[in-house]
Structure formats: structure tokens, C-alpha cells
Enzyme design. Structure first.
Site, PDB file in Angstrom:
ATOM      1  N   SER A  24       2.128   2.061   0.669  1.00 35.56           N
ATOM      2  CA  SER A  24       1.298   2.764  -0.304  1.00 35.56           C
ATOM      3  C   SER A  24       2.048   2.992  -1.616  1.00 35.56           C
ATOM      4  O   SER A  24       3.218   3.367  -1.629  1.00 35.56           O
ATOM      5  CB  SER A  24       0.866   4.121   0.267  1.00 35.56           C
ATOM      6  OG  SER A  24       0.261   4.884  -0.763  1.00 35.56           O
ATOM      7  N   ARG A  25       1.347   2.809  -2.714  1.00 34.97           N
ATOM      8  CA  ARG A  25       1.949   3.071  -4.029  1.00 34.97           C
ATOM      9  C   ARG A  25       1.591   4.469  -4.549  1.00 34.97           C
ATOM     10  O   ARG A  25       2.004   4.844  -5.641  1.00 34.97           O
ATOM     11  CB  ARG A  25       1.530   1.991  -5.017  1.00 34.97           C
ATOM     12  CG  ARG A  25       2.160   0.653  -4.655  1.00 34.97           C
ATOM     13  CD  ARG A  25       2.031  -0.405  -5.717  1.00 34.97           C
ATOM     14  NE  ARG A  25       2.918  -1.507  -5.409  1.00 34.97           N
ATOM     15  CZ  ARG A  25       2.608  -2.547  -4.613  1.00 34.97           C
ATOM     16  NH1 ARG A  25       1.430  -2.603  -4.045  1.00 34.97           N
ATOM     17  NH2 ARG A  25       3.480  -3.513  -4.379  1.00 34.97           N
ATOM     18  N   LYS A  30     -10.609   7.313   6.749  1.00 32.51           N
ATOM     19  CA  LYS A  30     -11.503   7.983   5.794  1.00 32.51           C
ATOM     20  C   LYS A  30     -12.771   8.554   6.433  1.00 32.51           C
ATOM     21  O   LYS A  30     -13.245   9.621   6.033  1.00 32.51           O
ATOM     22  CB  LYS A  30     -11.890   7.017   4.667  1.00 32.51           C
ATOM     23  CG  LYS A  30     -10.713   6.641   3.767  1.00 32.51           C
ATOM     24  CD  LYS A  30     -11.164   5.766   2.615  1.00 32.51           C
ATOM     25  CE  LYS A  30      -9.957   5.346   1.776  1.00 32.51           C
ATOM     26  NZ  LYS A  30     -10.351   4.590   0.574  1.00 32.51           N
ATOM     27  N   ASN A  33     -23.039 -10.626   1.041  1.00 36.29           N
ATOM     28  CA  ASN A  33     -21.975 -10.514   2.039  1.00 36.29           C
ATOM     29  C   ASN A  33     -22.042 -11.662   3.034  1.00 36.29           C
ATOM     30  O   ASN A  33     -23.117 -12.158   3.347  1.00 36.29           O
ATOM     31  CB  ASN A  33     -22.099  -9.177   2.793  1.00 36.29           C
ATOM     32  CG  ASN A  33     -20.812  -8.797   3.480  1.00 36.29           C
ATOM     33  OD1 ASN A  33     -19.739  -8.926   2.890  1.00 36.29           O
ATOM     34  ND2 ASN A  33     -20.894  -8.338   4.717  1.00 36.29           N
ATOM     35  N   ARG A  34     -20.851 -12.052   3.499  1.00 34.61           N
ATOM     36  CA  ARG A  34     -20.766 -13.097   4.541  1.00 34.61           C
ATOM     37  C   ARG A  34     -21.645 -12.705   5.731  1.00 34.61           C
ATOM     38  O   ARG A  34     -22.421 -13.506   6.226  1.00 34.61           O
ATOM     39  CB  ARG A  34     -19.297 -13.222   4.962  1.00 34.61           C
ATOM     40  CG  ARG A  34     -19.065 -14.126   6.124  1.00 34.61           C
ATOM     41  CD  ARG A  34     -17.604 -14.231   6.431  1.00 34.61           C
ATOM     42  NE  ARG A  34     -17.007 -12.939   6.817  1.00 34.61           N
ATOM     43  CZ  ARG A  34     -15.740 -12.765   7.140  1.00 34.61           C
ATOM     44  NH1 ARG A  34     -14.920 -13.794   7.119  1.00 34.61           N
ATOM     45  NH2 ARG A  34     -15.275 -11.581   7.475  1.00 34.61           N
TER      46      ARG A  34
HETATM   47  P1  ATR Z   1     -13.193  -2.236   2.706  1.00 31.17           P
HETATM   48  O1  ATR Z   1     -13.272  -0.883   3.294  1.00 31.17           O
HETATM   49  O2  ATR Z   1     -11.982  -2.476   1.858  1.00 31.17           O
HETATM   50  O3  ATR Z   1     -14.440  -2.609   2.002  1.00 31.17           O
HETATM   51  P2  ATR Z   1     -13.967  -3.737   5.021  1.00 31.17           P
HETATM   52  O4  ATR Z   1     -14.909  -2.647   5.400  1.00 31.17           O
HETATM   53  O5  ATR Z   1     -13.133  -4.363   6.081  1.00 31.17           O
HETATM   54  O6  ATR Z   1     -12.946  -3.238   3.926  1.00 31.17           O
HETATM   55  O7  ATR Z   1     -14.806  -4.858   4.256  1.00 31.17           O
HETATM   56  C1  ATR Z   1     -14.246  -6.072   3.877  1.00 31.17           C
HETATM   57  C2  ATR Z   1     -15.283  -6.908   3.127  1.00 31.17           C
HETATM   58  O8  ATR Z   1     -14.666  -8.169   2.790  1.00 31.17           O
HETATM   59  C3  ATR Z   1     -16.505  -7.238   3.958  1.00 31.17           C
HETATM   60  O9  ATR Z   1     -17.623  -7.327   3.107  1.00 31.17           O
HETATM   61  C4  ATR Z   1     -16.147  -8.595   4.536  1.00 31.17           C
HETATM   62  O10 ATR Z   1     -17.240  -9.401   4.906  1.00 31.17           O
HETATM   63  P3  ATR Z   1     -17.876  -9.268   6.396  1.00 31.17           P
HETATM   64  O11 ATR Z   1     -18.693  -8.011   6.362  1.00 31.17           O
HETATM   65  O12 ATR Z   1     -18.710 -10.483   6.555  1.00 31.17           O
HETATM   66  O13 ATR Z   1     -16.725  -9.177   7.346  1.00 31.17           O
HETATM   67  C5  ATR Z   1     -15.435  -9.217   3.351  1.00 31.17           C
HETATM   68  N1  ATR Z   1     -14.565 -10.324   3.766  1.00 31.17           N
HETATM   69  C6  ATR Z   1     -13.346 -10.228   4.321  1.00 31.17           C
HETATM   70  N2  ATR Z   1     -12.845 -11.452   4.580  1.00 31.17           N
HETATM   71  C7  ATR Z   1     -13.779 -12.352   4.165  1.00 31.17           C
HETATM   72  C8  ATR Z   1     -13.879 -13.788   4.157  1.00 31.17           C
HETATM   73  N3  ATR Z   1     -12.878 -14.553   4.611  1.00 31.17           N
HETATM   74  N4  ATR Z   1     -14.996 -14.337   3.638  1.00 31.17           N
HETATM   75  C9  ATR Z   1     -16.009 -13.577   3.170  1.00 31.17           C
HETATM   76  N5  ATR Z   1     -15.977 -12.222   3.164  1.00 31.17           N
HETATM   77  C10 ATR Z   1     -14.885 -11.615   3.646  1.00 31.17           C
END
Ligand code: ATR
Length: 291
Positions: A29-30, A80, A166-167
Site C-alpha cells: 500500500s502507498r 470493504k 463487462n466481460r
Molecule cells: P474491483 O473491486 O477493483 O472493481 P473486481 O470486483 O474484482 O475488482 O472487478 C474487476 C473487474 O475487472 C470486473 O469487471 C472484471 O470482469 P468480470 O466481472 O467479468 O470478472 C474485470 N476483469 C478482470 N480481468 C479481466 C479480463 N481479463 N478481461 C475482462 N475483464 C476483466
């Protein structure tokens, strides 16, 4: 390990407040760099340290935060949501998101706030003061915790419509379920069509971060006066921001969000509202580059 009892030279009293960032892992952490910079700059007594606390130890740790020697702190991944459940009272944003990143005591009660949204908006405001002009629709990539905060923040500023891409489209749809029909959910393959004419694009995914896959998208369809913002800040200039810059678009990097989200917490714990300066930015950039 965080200390279990306050040491005599660090009383609870405001004169030498001790705060921490609670995460798992948290050693990179920074936040300590940021808060120690401000403590020194303003000549305030106190300190800010890292508390690595596992999920199984988190509830008792936070419930006993003051007994552990702290006047408050930041809460980060993966705690969180748990923090929002534990604190006595929540600010409006934390209540809306069900996620807390900043805690402090008020009349003996632990209060939780979410300053990530404030940090995101304050950073946009500072970097591109007129970013809202003509932004009736924003495109948000990702539907995780960070995206929730950013969608909430954009809605609070009156952005009429937010396309969440989103993916895993189900997660974007869940976000729409929570935030209502100003939010629309799409899968990745619709991205070029969603970008067409858009004036604000925000990447909230981890794509483009050091060690993750790059975010490989074509920004050609965006409006010529669009703003492109990335919450990734290692590297500072992600491939997404480089491409946007090359196209002549205005860009906002993720470091400013980290710096600005720290402001309200510092004020609560140490009694003075700090400033996000170029000096502070340079300090963190030097640390990122040295890593
Ligand atoms: P945060 O709290 O930082 O938002 P998270 O809840 O883990 O972290 O969310 C990560 C986001 O990055 C998600 O939208 C995730 O997509 P999925 O919901 O489909 O998992 C996206 N993400 C992470 N790796 C990815 C990848 N290789 N390609 C596309 N989306 C990705």
C-alpha cells in the site's frame, strides 16, 4: 503484526494520532507514503501504518480498532464490504454502495465512509474541470466494486445514462438492478457501438495494470472531445491513456483518485484538510518508478 495495545508514546489523544490501512495483503500500500508526507508537511504529530489483517481476523480487529491503538484508518481489499457491516454508522455513499474505505470515531462510535467516489470525482474535477460539459452518456468498463462507486458518482453528478460494459454481462446487469434504468448493461462485443460518440470513458477493470493483460480497445469511435479516465495507476500511463493521448483526447490517470480519496480520512484523523499537490504526486510517482 499491528500492535495490540497502544504504546505510551502514541496515546489516543489527537496530539499524536495513529491511523492505519487494513488490508490483506496490504504491504504494498502507498497510503503510508501519502499520509506521512502530509503529517510532515503540516508539522503534525502522528503516524500512519500498514495493518495486514486476514479476513478471519478482520471483524474483531475493526471492532477493537481503538483498543488496537488507532484513531481510525482506511479499509481496503478484501474488507470493504465487511467494514460496512461492522461500523455503527455509514455516510450516504458507503450506505448506497455497501462498502467502506475510511473509518474514524465520533462520540465513541466507529463511523464508516466511502471516499473512493469522492476521490474519483475530485480527481476528474481537478484534471478536467469542464469534464461534465456535454456528457449525457458515460461508458464504464467493468462491473466490480470500483465500477459500482464510479457509477454512483457519475449518477450523483447528473450523468443521464451510464453504459456498463463487462466481460461477465450478468454483473453489469446486477449493477443496473441496483442503480436503476439510468444504467444499461452490455457485453464486451458491443464496445465499439457503445463508444460511438461517447464523451466519457472510464476503465475500472484491472486490465492494463502491470502483470495483467492489456486493455486492447480501439478508441476511434469516441467523440473528438472525449475524456478517457483509467483507475489503474501502475503504470501511470496505461496503454489506454497512451492511445487516448495519441488521438488528442483528454486523459485522467488513476493516481489522482488514490491521492484525493485520502483527503477526508486525513482530515478526520489528524484534524487538518490536506492538499493534493504536484509535490505529493511526484513523490508517489518516484515510488512507483522505483518499484
Ligand atoms: P474491483 O473491486 O477493483 O472493481 P473486481 O470486483 O474484482 O475488482 O472487478 C474487476 C473487474 O475487472 C470486473 O469487471 C472484471 O470482469 P468480470 O466481472 O467479468 O470478472 C474485470 N476483469 C478482470 N480481468 C479481466 C479480463 N481479463 N478481461 C475482462 N475483464 C476483466
Amino acid at each position: 503484526m499491528p500492535r495490540q495495545t497502544p504504546s505510551p508514546e502514541r496515546p489516543y489523544h489527537h496530539a499524536a494520532s495513529l491511523a492505519c490501512v487494513i488490508g490483506w495483503p496490504a504491504k504494498h500500500s502507498r497510503s503510508p507514503l501519502i499520509h506521512r508526507y502530509w503529517l510532515e508537511r503540516y508539522g503534525l504529530p502522528g503516524d500512519y501504518e500498514i495493518a495486514e489483517v486476514s479476513p478471519e481476523d478482520f471483524d474483531p480487529f475493526l471492532l477493537n480498532l481503538r483498543e488496537n491503538g488507532y484513531v481510525g484508518g482506511n479499509v481496503t481489499v478484501p474488507h470493504k464490504v465487511a467494514a460496512a457491516r461492522i461500523v455503527r454508522d455509514l455516510d450516504e455513499t458507503a450506505a448506497a454502495l455497501g462498502a467502506v474505505n475510511t473509518v474514524w470515531y465520533e462520540n465513541g462510535d466507529l463511523i464508516g465512509a466511502n471516499t473512493d467516489v469522492y476521490g474519483f470525482l475530485a480527481n476528474l474535477d481537478a484534471a478536467v474541470p469542464d469534464w461534465q460539459a456535454g456528457v449525457d452518456r458515460a461508458v464504464v468498463l467493468g462491473a466490480g466494486g470500483a465500477a459500482r462507486g464510479i457509477v454512483h458518482g457519475l449518477m450523483s453528478r447528473g450523468v443521464d445514462r451510464i453504459d456498463v460494459i463487462n466481460r461477465t454481462v450478468e454483473k453489469a446487469e446486477a449493477l443496473r438492478g441496483d442503480f436503476g434504468n439510468r444504467v444499461a448493461a452490455f457485453s464486451m462485443d458491443t464496445l465499439p457501438a457503445r463508444l460511438a460518440g461517447a464523451r466519457l470513458l472510464v476503465n475500472t477493470t484491472s486490465l492494463g495494470m502491470v502483470g495483467a493483460s492489456p486493455l486492447d480497445i480501439d478508441l476511434t469511435p469516441l467523440a473528438d472531445d472525449a475524456v478517457v479516465s483509467d483507475i489503474v495507476y501502475v503504470p501511470l500511463r496505461t496503454a489506454l491513456l497512451k492511445q487516448a493521448g495519441d488521438r488528442g483526447l483528454r486523459t485522467v490517470d488513476g493516481l489522482g483518485m488514490l491521492l484525493h480519496q485520502a483527503v477526508p480520512g486525513f482530515e478526520k484523523w489528524f484534524g487538518r484538510r490536506p492538499e493534493v499537490t504536484d509535490d505529493l504526486r511526484a513523490l508517489i510517482i518516484a515510488d512507483i518508478e522505483a518499484a
